[in-house]
Design a protein around this motif. Sequence first.
Motif: not given
Length: 439
Positions: A139-142, A189-196
Amino acid sequence: MIKKLILVFIALFAIQIYAQEGTASPYSFYGIGSLKFKGTVENRSMGGLSIYSDSIHLNLRNPASYATKNLAQYDYESRPVKFAVGGSHSNAKLKSNSSTDEVNSTTLDYLAMSFPIGRFGLGMGLIPYTTVGYKLESLNSNNDLKSKFRGDGGVNKVYASLGYLVTNELSVGVDFGYNFGNIRNNTIEYVYTDQGSLAQYQTREDNRSDLGGVGLNFGLTYTKMIQEEFELTTSLTFRPKTNLTSRNSRSFNTITINPVNNNEYVMNSIEADLEGQGLKQTDLVIPAKLAFGAGIGQPRIWFVGAEYSYLNVSKFQNDLYAASDSAGNVNYSSASAISVGGFFIPDYNSFSSYLNRVVYRAGVRFEGTGLHINDEAINEFGISFGVGLPMGNTFSNANVGVEFGKKGTTNSNLIQENFINFQLSFSFNDRWFQRRKFN
């Protein structure tokens, strides 16, 4: 009847040897997987002790065991033809500093048989050597999914063994084996948008290694009666280093992920130039292994012994994944294992009590796997119990075992496995070759 059962087991084994996931251990991510075969159910019920051999059980770790003395019950004319098939179920609770999980796996572990040929003994079989089966996430920091790692496969071994009874006390033998199999894994490796939110397209790396190579294993057993009641047993096995050829492929895929069921769909795929990187075909060295042990007991009453094995696993990895290993601060060193165990039979020839004819087994083992992650040694400990249940009036039996143990540590953000292994095998004995007798 026995021959029909063997055909059924052969069919089941052939179907499942490719389909099964022999482990759910996260540590099978490293090298070419976790070492799977640790002996027959009889061996594993005694802490992995494999120095004891007799005329009605197969010892698949020492080829000298295929040559034993003839049985008094058969007028010393011959030994039985022996069949063995075994499987196991493992339940493991995975624990880290922040979470827990539970995994299960069920597998067929070996199929083998042996034939007596005078002072020789011929054996053949199919066993798994290593197994890969993991699903890891970070998991990432979010607290959103950052990456996912999945893998399956392993290396299997088909072999033929020849043992020779040099004297009534000394047996020698050799295994000729062919190792084969494949290992598959993928990483996202998961990529997210600016909106999360999760981006529409993700990238998945797929790797596959097809492995093959020939190996040998030499064995020796020596038994000696002392003081007319007690029997001393010693055992030695040596496996020279084995060279495996790994034919590799790698692709990078653009995928979409269904948010409902998490199914992945490939939209585009590009093959990596492994030829240009010198990784299209790599060599893998399974290092030499030495094992020796000794024990003492009274024939058909009790036995207790100890065994030590040594394996230099410093080269136990595939160059295709070497970058991933080094990124995780992984290194390898010498591995060793110590087993202590034995068995007890209240009354081998009892006619009045079935429980007196049951073989009761127990043992303990400690294994240093040679794998180090984040400067932490990954060790394994197990304590085991088992019984051998006679079937009918023959020398055939069913063997049941259970092992409690742990592997790994929660230090340095690692995972500790607390496992229970249940094992079941059938050992069938039959006479195919008999002298004709005339009155």
